[in-house]
Write an enzyme that holds these catalytic residues in place. Structure first.
Site, PDB file in Angstrom:
ATOM      1  CG  ASP A 346      -2.277   0.682   0.955  1.00 42.46           C
ATOM      2  OD1 ASP A 346      -2.279   1.925   1.060  1.00 42.46           O
ATOM      3  OD2 ASP A 346      -3.304   0.037   0.662  1.00 42.46           O
ATOM      4  NE  ARG A 423      -4.180  10.503   3.916  1.00 43.52           N
ATOM      5  CZ  ARG A 423      -3.807   9.317   3.497  1.00 43.52           C
ATOM      6  NH1 ARG A 423      -3.828   9.017   2.221  1.00 43.52           N
ATOM      7  NH2 ARG A 423      -3.417   8.388   4.337  1.00 43.52           N
ATOM      8  CG  ASP A 458      -6.779   5.610  -1.996  1.00 39.33           C
ATOM      9  OD1 ASP A 458      -7.946   6.047  -1.946  1.00 39.33           O
ATOM     10  OD2 ASP A 458      -6.173   5.200  -0.994  1.00 39.33           O
ATOM     11  CG  ASN A 460      -6.996   8.923   0.092  1.00 36.41           C
ATOM     12  OD1 ASN A 460      -7.947   8.343   0.608  1.00 36.41           O
ATOM     13  ND2 ASN A 460      -5.892   8.295  -0.242  1.00 36.41           N
ATOM     14  CB  CYS A 504      -9.333   2.777  -2.712  1.00 40.44           C
ATOM     15  SG  CYS A 504      -9.195   3.238  -0.977  1.00 40.44           S
ATOM     16  CG  ASP A 526     -10.163   3.948   4.667  1.00 45.28           C
ATOM     17  OD1 ASP A 526      -9.798   3.038   3.899  1.00 45.28           O
ATOM     18  OD2 ASP A 526      -9.761   5.123   4.555  1.00 45.28           O
TER      19      ASP A 526
HETATM   20  C1  GLA Z   1      -6.751   5.702   1.990  1.00 45.93           C
HETATM   21  C2  GLA Z   1      -7.262   4.295   1.755  1.00 45.93           C
HETATM   22  C3  GLA Z   1      -6.549   3.315   2.650  1.00 45.93           C
HETATM   23  C4  GLA Z   1      -5.056   3.421   2.422  1.00 45.93           C
HETATM   24  C5  GLA Z   1      -4.589   4.854   2.615  1.00 45.93           C
HETATM   25  C6  GLA Z   1      -3.150   5.015   2.208  1.00 45.93           C
HETATM   26  O1  GLA Z   1      -7.139   6.183   3.222  1.00 45.93           O
HETATM   27  O2  GLA Z   1      -8.638   4.238   1.931  1.00 45.93           O
HETATM   28  O3  GLA Z   1      -6.987   2.010   2.401  1.00 45.93           O
HETATM   29  O4  GLA Z   1      -4.746   2.961   1.137  1.00 45.93           O
HETATM   30  O5  GLA Z   1      -5.343   5.762   1.834  1.00 45.93           O
HETATM   31  O6  GLA Z   1      -2.710   6.322   2.370  1.00 45.93           O
END
Ligand code: GLA
Length: 709
Positions: A346, A423, A458, A460, A504, A526
């Site tokens: 990850d 973030r 991802d 975020n 994600c 998450d």
């Molecule tokens: C997000 C994803 C997590 C992980 C983090 C890594 O929050 O939902 O599963 O991959 O990023 O920074």
């Protein structure tokens, strides 16, 4: 539907399959001067404010919420769309640059109805597309707006689907939440006025999913009428239900009209993304079954659609940003020893990424951290007997990155204003080709370094500062961004057809039918706590099949909420997702836990086909019932898995029964573990008792096989 004497396209009926005409349904009455009429109607009994329509527009009397609002070159609002022509084509339509369901004329009996409406004054044409997949009871809708005139037209609102009901007393169900608690069902009466959910976050969002159900007030899982709309799109949306002055109901879905204003020069067109609709007169369960089949077989694509997915261990909750290559190899060894198929590395492997404040945008391998090249690490991981997967977040950039230092104008940010951070990162301007090309090339350079068989994509943070240096029309940016994202995803899928991609977005913040056109799974949340996951996966199941849900077993007490749930229950709940895995430090497990996990993996391999392709039954509601129970059944009724987890324990309490559904009436089923035969009728009437005084999170899984001789 019906074209009336004035050329308006009226909606008549969407319900139980039926032959014949329903043009007797709309009523015509003098509603006083409050409801205006088209000029040539010559009667006060005709008003678009009252009549049910297929594609209501702003401009000739419909003062409810409409699907289309445009301004002509002078800035004047209003249009007047009349029927021009229609045709029926074999097969289901596709959409240029946007995700859509697909179906064949020969194998699926699919057809497309195209209806063209036009406004002569401004030269606007709207092509309505209706794609019918009869075998699974799906009608998909989209619309293409074309500027055939000689002046600029600005589209201020464009939605894709509307269902008008001439009468009815309904509930509306939406799926709401937050980061770490996505898609909780919420049901309420439709009352006078307008109720809407949507997103202005630049992602379909954790807060409101782009999926909505309208149903009879007494509709249950197994009875009553229900209609649903699912948006095949990952950006901003609005879903609305309005009860009008005459207690009529309008349900509609499409792009959000906020932060949106799309110019069309002469000759240009704009596509309203697809909405998938279905109907059930047998309650919510049947509605979900239609949608599950549709998303599984007619939205998801690629070799992983119908294949067993790897059981993986993900490094995130095991190590967060703190890992070395050696630690990952040890995790891989343990994963192999327990019977897993894949290690996913990850966040934290690139640039100087030791925390979440830097390096997004710089997709270069941190070889010092990995103790060698990526190729070497992958070889070492593969040598343990497991596959290798990797995490990326390509749409984002940190200000502290080489990419941002070189191209500050590639981030969405308003000149003269400091951009809002999420973030500690900014969103890259994917509406620009050079930005997309750069990121696509960087991704390919990573993926080409070795045997990478899985990619976690991802996203975020939300979008705030909507400004692109590539255009003067900022109202088009978010729409163009999504065309850009889909362009990159399509290129990725074409170049790496065997790569398994999992979406994600800080968990499940972009969990929508649009995404599933490019990748067959999405990280559901998450929040990996077993108890909360019961609700999250239950809520998600109304609109989405279990095959698309990423679900992992993590450590206890849970990182997010501190709860402890038995390992057996955590496993059983995670095993109900098509993307099953583990997300904890396997090296810290004791022998007993390892033994349980080995059993879970064996069990998952034996049932994953049913989880991926079986019919899913919500037997109880985890938000209100003491026992959470659910079931997967083979489409032909030959076998079923019935699962139960005790969600509320009482000392010396009453016996609780789990009541399966969908078994073949009058047949007998053998429960595999106990080798005991049960009559299906009795099982479905009285159920099966769970052990009395079961402890909290006690779990049971019964595998029933029909006795056919
Ligand atoms: C997000 C994803 C997590 C992980 C983090 C890594 O929050 O939902 O599963 O991959 O990023 O920074």
């Amino acid at each position: 539907m019906h074209v009336d004497d004035f050329g308006y396209l009226l909606h008549l009926y969407y319900g139980t399959r039926s032959e014949g005409t329903m043009d007797y349904l709309p009523t015509y009455a003098d509603r006083s001067g409050c409801c205006c009429s088209p000029h040539e109607a010559g009667t006060r009994t005709y008003s678009l404010d009252v009549l049910p329509q297929e594609f209501p527009f702003q401009g000739n009397g419909d003062l409810r919420s409409t699907l289309l609002q445009v301004r002509d070159e002078s800035g004047t609002f209003g249009c007047d769309l009349r029927y021009v022509r229609h045709e029926v084509r074999a097969g289901k339509y596709g959409l240029p640059g946007l995700p859509a369901s697909y179906a064949d004329a020969d194998t699926d009996g699919a057809e497309t109805l195209s209806v063209t409406l036009a406004d002569e004054r401004i030269g606007l044409e709207v092509e309505l597309l209706f794609g019918v997949i009869p075998e699974i009871d799906i009608i998909a809708r989209a619309a293409i707006v074309r500027n055939n005139g000689d002046g600029r037209v600005t589209v201020e609102k464009l939605q894709s689907a509307c269902l008008d009901f001439v009468a009815g007393s309904f509930d509306v169900i939406t799926f709401n939440g937050q980061h770490c608690m996505e898609r909780k069902p919420s049901r309420q009466h439709v009352l006078p006025g307008s109720f809407s959910v949507g997103s202005r976050r630049g992602q379909s969002s954790h807060q409101y999913n782009p999926f909505m159900i309208l149903c009879d007030r007494d509709a249950t899982e197994t009875a009553g009428r229900a209609w649903s709309m699912s948006f095949v799109y990952s950006g901003n949306f609005k879903a609305e239900v309005e009860q009008t002055q005459y207690q009529q109901i309008r349900m509609q879905m499409g792009l959000s009209d906020e932060l949106f204003s799309y110019p069309l020069e002469p000759g240009e067109q704009l596509v309203a993304p697809e909405v998938i609709m279905t109907y059930s007169n047998e309650g919510l369960e049947h509605l979900s079954h239609n949608l599950h089949r549709c998303i599984r077989r007619h939205v998801c694509r690629g070799p992983w659609r119908d294949a067993p997915r790897p059981i993986l261990v993900n490094s995130w909750e095991a190590h967060y940003f703190n890992f070395t290559g050696d630690e990952l190899v040890r995790l891989a060894e343990k994963a192999a020893d327990l019977g897993m198929d894949m290690l996913v590395m990850d966040d934290g492997w690139f640039g100087a990424r030791d925390d979440d404040c830097r390096s997004l945008g710089d997709w270069t391998v941190n070889e010092e951290k990995l103790g060698g090249t990526l190729a070497q690490l992958i070889e070492r991981v593969n040598a343990t007997g497991v596959k290798f997967g990797i995490w990326v977040e390509p749409e984002m950039v940190n200000e502290n990155s080489d990419l941002f230092r070189a191209h500050p104008d590639w981030a969405l940010a308003i000149p003269g204003k400091q951009p809002a951070l999420g973030r500690d990162q900014l969103v890259l301007d994917f509406s620009r080709k050079e930005v997309r090309d750069n990121l696509f090339d960087q991704l390919c350079r990573v993926l080409d370094q070795g045997n990478i068989e899985y990619l976690k994509w991802d996203f975020n943070r939300s979008m705030i500062d909507i400004y692109s240096h590539a255009t003067v029309d900022q109202g088009r940016v978010i729409y163009d961004y999504y065309l850009g994202l889909y362009d990159v995803l399509e290129r990725l899928v074409q170049r790496y057809p065997n790569l398994l991609i999992e979406g994600c977005a800080a968990g499940g913040g972009r969990f929508d039918a649009g995404w599933f056109h490019y990748a067959p799974q999405f990280w559901t949340s998450d929040n990996t706590d077993g108890h909360d996951r019961m609700t999250i996966q239950y809520g998600s199941s109304f609109g989405y099949p279990c095959s698309v849900m990423g679900a992992h077993v993590s450590a206890c007490p849970n990182e997010v909420n501190g709860r402890t749930v038995s390992l057996s229950a955590r496993g059983l709940i995670a095993m109900s997702g098509g993307g099953f895995g583990y997300e904890l430090d396997l090296l810290e497990l004791n022998d007993r836990a390892c033994e349980i996990i080995r059993e879970q993996i064996k069990r998952y391999r034996s049932i994953e086909g049913l989880v991926r392709e079986g019919l899913y039954y919500r037997l109880t509601d985890p938000m209100s019932d003491d026992v959470y129970a659910w079931e997967f059944m083979a489409e032909d009724g030959s076998e079923a898995i019935v699962n139960a987890v005790v969600a509320k324990a009482e000392g010396y309490g009453e016996a609780r029964y789990v009541v399966p559904r969908g078994l073949t009436r009058d047949a007998f089923y053998r429960e595999v573990a106990s080798d005991r035969v049960y009559p299906a009728n009795a099982l479905m009437d009285m159920g099966l008792p769970l052990p009395v005084s079961s402890a909290l999170y006690m779990s049971r899984s019964y595998h029933f096989v029909r006795v056919d001789e």
